[in-house]
Design a protein around this motif. Structure first.
Motif, mmCIF file in Angstrom:
data_model
loop_
_atom_site.group_PDB
_atom_site.id
_atom_site.type_symbol
_atom_site.label_atom_id
_atom_site.label_comp_id
_atom_site.label_asym_id
_atom_site.label_seq_id
_atom_site.Cartn_x
_atom_site.Cartn_y
_atom_site.Cartn_z
ATOM 1 N N HIS A 191 -66.637 64.504 84.297
ATOM 2 C CA HIS A 191 -67.439 65.536 83.642
ATOM 3 C C HIS A 191 -68.725 65.786 84.412
ATOM 4 O O HIS A 191 -69.407 64.837 84.829
ATOM 5 C CB HIS A 191 -67.775 65.101 82.208
ATOM 6 N N LEU A 192 -69.056 67.049 84.608
ATOM 7 C CA LEU A 192 -70.340 67.456 85.165
ATOM 8 C C LEU A 192 -71.070 68.287 84.122
ATOM 9 O O LEU A 192 -70.501 69.234 83.568
ATOM 10 C CB LEU A 192 -70.157 68.282 86.438
ATOM 11 N N GLY A 193 -72.322 67.953 83.872
ATOM 12 C CA GLY A 193 -73.118 68.704 82.909
ATOM 13 C C GLY A 193 -73.951 69.791 83.546
ATOM 14 O O GLY A 193 -74.671 70.518 82.854
ATOM 15 N N THR A 194 -73.889 69.887 84.863
ATOM 16 C CA THR A 194 -74.557 70.943 85.616
ATOM 17 C C THR A 194 -73.492 71.706 86.385
ATOM 18 O O THR A 194 -72.632 71.091 87.022
ATOM 19 C CB THR A 194 -75.574 70.347 86.610
ATOM 20 N N VAL B 248 -66.371 70.877 83.817
ATOM 21 C CA VAL B 248 -67.779 71.255 83.720
ATOM 22 C C VAL B 248 -68.070 71.698 82.298
ATOM 23 O O VAL B 248 -67.395 72.588 81.765
ATOM 24 C CB VAL B 248 -68.117 72.379 84.713
ATOM 25 N N GLU B 249 -69.052 71.068 81.685
ATOM 26 C CA GLU B 249 -69.463 71.445 80.337
ATOM 27 C C GLU B 249 -70.949 71.134 80.198
ATOM 28 O O GLU B 249 -71.354 69.973 80.231
ATOM 29 C CB GLU B 249 -68.661 70.689 79.285
ATOM 30 N N THR B 250 -71.749 72.184 80.045
ATOM 31 C CA THR B 250 -73.196 72.003 79.968
ATOM 32 C C THR B 250 -73.683 71.671 78.563
ATOM 33 O O THR B 250 -74.803 71.185 78.403
ATOM 34 C CB THR B 250 -73.912 73.270 80.470
ATOM 35 N N ASP B 251 -72.869 71.912 77.560
ATOM 36 C CA ASP B 251 -73.237 71.601 76.173
ATOM 37 C C ASP B 251 -72.826 70.152 75.874
ATOM 38 O O ASP B 251 -71.631 69.837 75.854
ATOM 39 C CB ASP B 251 -72.509 72.552 75.220
ATOM 40 N N PRO B 252 -73.782 69.248 75.628
ATOM 41 C CA PRO B 252 -73.428 67.846 75.412
ATOM 42 C C PRO B 252 -72.472 67.622 74.245
ATOM 43 O O PRO B 252 -71.605 66.735 74.305
ATOM 44 C CB PRO B 252 -74.784 67.167 75.155
ATOM 45 N N ALA B 253 -72.612 68.400 73.190
ATOM 46 C CA ALA B 253 -71.726 68.226 72.032
ATOM 47 C C ALA B 253 -70.282 68.526 72.413
ATOM 48 O O ALA B 253 -69.359 67.764 72.082
ATOM 49 C CB ALA B 253 -72.180 69.115 70.884
ATOM 50 N N PRO C 102 -74.026 64.014 83.379
ATOM 51 C CA PRO C 102 -74.523 65.119 82.540
ATOM 52 C C PRO C 102 -75.680 65.894 83.146
ATOM 53 O O PRO C 102 -75.937 67.028 82.750
ATOM 54 C CB PRO C 102 -74.975 64.400 81.254
ATOM 55 N N GLU C 103 -76.416 65.272 84.103
ATOM 56 C CA GLU C 103 -77.556 65.958 84.705
ATOM 57 C C GLU C 103 -77.440 65.932 86.228
ATOM 58 O O GLU C 103 -78.424 65.714 86.939
ATOM 59 C CB GLU C 103 -78.868 65.312 84.239
ATOM 60 N N ALA C 104 -76.234 66.140 86.747
ATOM 61 C CA ALA C 104 -75.986 66.060 88.191
ATOM 62 C C ALA C 104 -76.944 66.953 88.959
ATOM 63 O O ALA C 104 -77.253 68.064 88.534
ATOM 64 C CB ALA C 104 -74.542 66.437 88.487
ATOM 65 N N ALA D 2 -69.163 68.545 75.486
ATOM 66 C CA ALA D 2 -68.785 67.596 76.533
ATOM 67 C C ALA D 2 -68.260 66.303 75.916
ATOM 68 O O ALA D 2 -67.282 65.723 76.404
ATOM 69 C CB ALA D 2 -69.981 67.305 77.431
ATOM 70 N N GLY D 3 -68.900 65.853 74.840
ATOM 71 C CA GLY D 3 -68.435 64.644 74.178
ATOM 72 C C GLY D 3 -67.010 64.791 73.681
ATOM 73 O O GLY D 3 -66.177 63.879 73.835
ATOM 74 N N GLU D 4 -66.702 65.937 73.107
ATOM 75 C CA GLU D 4 -65.339 66.177 72.627
ATOM 76 C C GLU D 4 -64.338 66.193 73.778
ATOM 77 O O GLU D 4 -63.228 65.654 73.662
ATOM 78 C CB GLU D 4 -65.292 67.505 71.864
ATOM 79 N N LYS D 5 -64.724 66.798 74.900
ATOM 80 C CA LYS D 5 -63.808 66.873 76.048
ATOM 81 C C LYS D 5 -63.591 65.498 76.674
ATOM 82 O O LYS D 5 -62.470 65.168 77.096
ATOM 83 C CB LYS D 5 -64.351 67.864 77.077
#
Length: 655
Positions: free
Chosen positions: A583-586, A614-619, A561-563, A621-624
């Protein structure tokens, strides 16, 4: 220095407390330097800036109104692909150099040249030998160690392109090896893979983005090979982690002790520091301290945390902040993820900053050359510097945050299997498999990666872990991700009772009680440092072999999430190559090329089964991540679930 809203920098109360001190005293930190960099270059962010030769730098107009080709004629897709592959090669070089250092230490040990080291886990050494078909029966330990060191170093030397590196060949499931072999992705030599990646990205070489990215997948697997050998051989040398209770966050610093922080990634020095610090307690007391207090920072901290229970002060992004407590007497640095700013921050205090690797020096730091052949002498010299610094402390400047959390750590693959074996001794993996099938555990997510100033420190990690655990996803963590969870108190039994969904909670409780913990396993299982991502691969391989499947079939997802580092890029790439949704959060620097973005997502999924999301929104990202796990469950013919409030569990399977 511009004023910061410290509460927006980090979710960690200790970090925000120290940042207020830094702000008040005008001391620069990673956050203030990040603010000074704004606005960041949009060309670099999207990967559309090329500096490979001195005709440039060249840049591509992302909107099509300006230049569309570099001076040499490279287009956006070639420029972005070359940049990504170079990042992968650098990450692979870093991890594999760590592994080489460990392998060479074993080689010297086998010759009787290292008086300060020994094989602490002979059982693990024998297990490694069996996997590599090295004879054990009737042989001296030194002979076995020599054979393992030789076959490991062969992974850096082999010139036969048809023979894959030893550690991958002995460690991955047969279906995955077959697929990677057919695609020509299995590396034959770690060093050659790095060199070829740099060669093909030189001016005038490979300009086909597809071919470049395929080369990136190959060097990423070389990185995994380096991680595997580093982790496994370190276990044999220093001991395989088992569950241990320790503590985390800046409150582990002690006012009345000589506080020394070990920071970096390589355990060869930190292990000896711990030993010698215990031997020098009387010298510490002679200067008025209660003794030495060794604390961890970053992945060296994780190494000694999971093996020795050494408390962890903090993770990457806040590594400057222990100095601001005024009670840190020395920070001992080895390699990787170390901020060059540390000596500048230490100038404001009495803290001694000590570099120890001849290839990793920092201007302003004191350097002590560390060599395994003289490990104890080097450690004593370093600890005497800490003793001297302690005498220069200013008691009026000591400000240690009053916060530390318990953390149950040390969940190596062997420790997890051993805990499951307390439930079913004849078939330890059966309880895990059966409860995945029953839906009590929907799947697993491995959190890895770093911290990044583009994200509020640790926030994405914490939000995602809580959301996924509530929906019965097993949470594993390594590196700075693990540090985030340890600091926040999510590696506890209380966290399991608070945040785990009913199915996951029941399984963790049954296994924890059977293992003698008197309660559940912690919500997040700490598997080690960032090279120890290979432990998750070992666990996934064991599950795949038991089921007769490939890793790409399993309901497992990787997440960073914070790559931030090149190492994170290459870890994410080998996770994809193994078949994992990743998943990458950056946002990585690929937005400037739709071709490269498609290669790492759609094409990769078709080719190797894994893909980047890639999904920067944690909410979101959790769904994905949850959806990716459900897709894998459906592929296995298992019942699926939907994102939302979790229904009560239907009961444990075979527990």
């Amino acid at each position: 220095m511009s004023c910061l809203d410290c509460s927006q920098c980090s979710t960690d109360p200790c970090a925000t407390e120290m940042l207020k001190i830094a702000e008040a005293e005008g001391i620069g930190t990673a956050w203030s330097r990040a603010a000074a960099q704004e606005p960041q270059c949009g060309f670099g962010t999207t990967g559309l800036c090329c500096r490979i030769c001195m005709k440039g730098p060249c840049r591509i107009d992302p909107f099509g109104n300006g230049p569309q080709y570099g001076i040499c004629g490279a287009d956006r897709d070639t420029i972005v692909a070359r940049h990504m592959v170079r990042m992968m090669a650098s990450g692979a070089a870093a991890h594999s150099e760590h592994g080489r250092h460990i392998a060479l230490a074993l080689l010297h040990l086998s010759k009787g040249e290292l008086k300060d080291y020994e094989i602490r886990d002979v059982e693990k050494l024998h297990a490694i030998a069996a996997r590599h078909k090295v004879a054990v029966e009737g042989r001296e330990l030194s002979e076995i160690v020599r054979d393992l060191a030789d076959l490991t170093l062969w992974d850096f030397q082999n010139q036969d392109y048809s023979a894959p590196v030893n550690w991958l060949a002995a460690s991955l499931p047969a279906p995955r090896l077959e697929k990677l072999g057919k695609l020509g992705l299995l590396p034959h030599n770690i060093d050659a893979s790095v060199a070829q990646s740099m060669s093909r990205t030189h001016l005038g070489c490979d300009a086909d983005p597809t071919n470049l990215i395929l080369g990136g997948l190959r060097v990423a697997l070389a990185d995994l090979d380096g991680e595997m050998l580093a982790t496994e051989l370190s276990d044999a040398l220093f001991g395989t982690p088992t569950p241990t209770v320790t503590r985390a966050n800046l409150g582990v610093i002690k006012r009345d002790a000589i506080n020394i922080a070990v920071n970096g990634h390589n355990p060869l020095l930190s292990e000896i520091i711990c030993d010698i610090a215990a031997d020098m307690e009387d010298e510490a007391k002679a200067v008025g301290a209660t003794g030495f207090n060794v604390i961890g920072v970053c992945c060296t901290g994780n190494e000694v945390m999971v093996r020795r229970g050494i408390p962890l002060a903090t993770n990457y992004l806040s590594q400057e902040l222990p100095i601001l407590t005024g009670a840190l007497d020395a920070m001992i640095l080895d390699v990787q993820c170390i901020m060059p700013s540390l000596p500048r921050v230490a100038e404001c205090f009495h803290t001694q900053i000590i570099t120890t690797d001849k290839q990793n020096k920092i201007a302003g730091a004191t350097h002590v050359d560390f060599e395994e052949h003289h490990a104890s002498e080097n450690a004593k010299e370093i600890l005497k510097l800490a003793l001297s610094a302690y005498k220069r402390r200013d008691p009026k400047r000591i400000n240690i945050p009053n916060l530390q959390n318990e953390a149950i750590v040390g969940f190596s693959t062997e420790a997890i299997v051993a805990a499951l074996g307390k439930v079913n001794a004849e078939d330890p993996l059966a309880p895990l498999v059966d409860n995945i099938v029953a839906g009590n555990i929907q799947g697993a997510v491995l959190f890895a990666g770093c911290n990044n100033t583009k994200t509020q420190q640790d926030s994405a990690y914490l939000e995602l872990a809580k959301a996924l655990a509530a929906r019965d996803i097993l949470v594993l963590a390594t590196g700075c991700a693990a540090g985030a969870y340890a600091k926040a108190g999510l590696m506890t039994q209380e966290a399991t009772n608070t945040y785990a969904g009913p199915g996951l909670k029941a399984v963790l409780t049954a296994v924890g009680e059977a293992a003698g913990l008197g309660g559940p396993l912690p919500l997040v299982l700490h598997m080690g440092s960032c090279v120890d991502n290979s432990r998750a691969v070992s666990l996934a391989t064991a599950l795949a072999n038991k089921l007769g499947k490939d890793i790409s079939d399993l309901p497992i997802v990787a997440s960073a999430p914070e790559a931030m580092t090149e190492k994170a890029v290459v870890i994410g790439t080998w996770a994809v190559t193994l078949g994992l949704p990743t998943h990458l959060g950056t946002m990585p620097p690929v937005a400037g090329s739709q071709v490269v973005a498609d290669l790492l997502t759609t094409t990769a999924k078709e080719l190797v089964g894994g893909y980047m999301m890639v999904e920067t929104d944690p909410a979101l990202a959790g769904e994905k991540i949850f959806a990716a796990i459900q897709e894998r469950r459906a592929g296995l013919g298992l019942p699926t679930a939907t994102w939302g409030p979790k229904a009560p569990a239907s009961g444990l399977a075979r527990m």
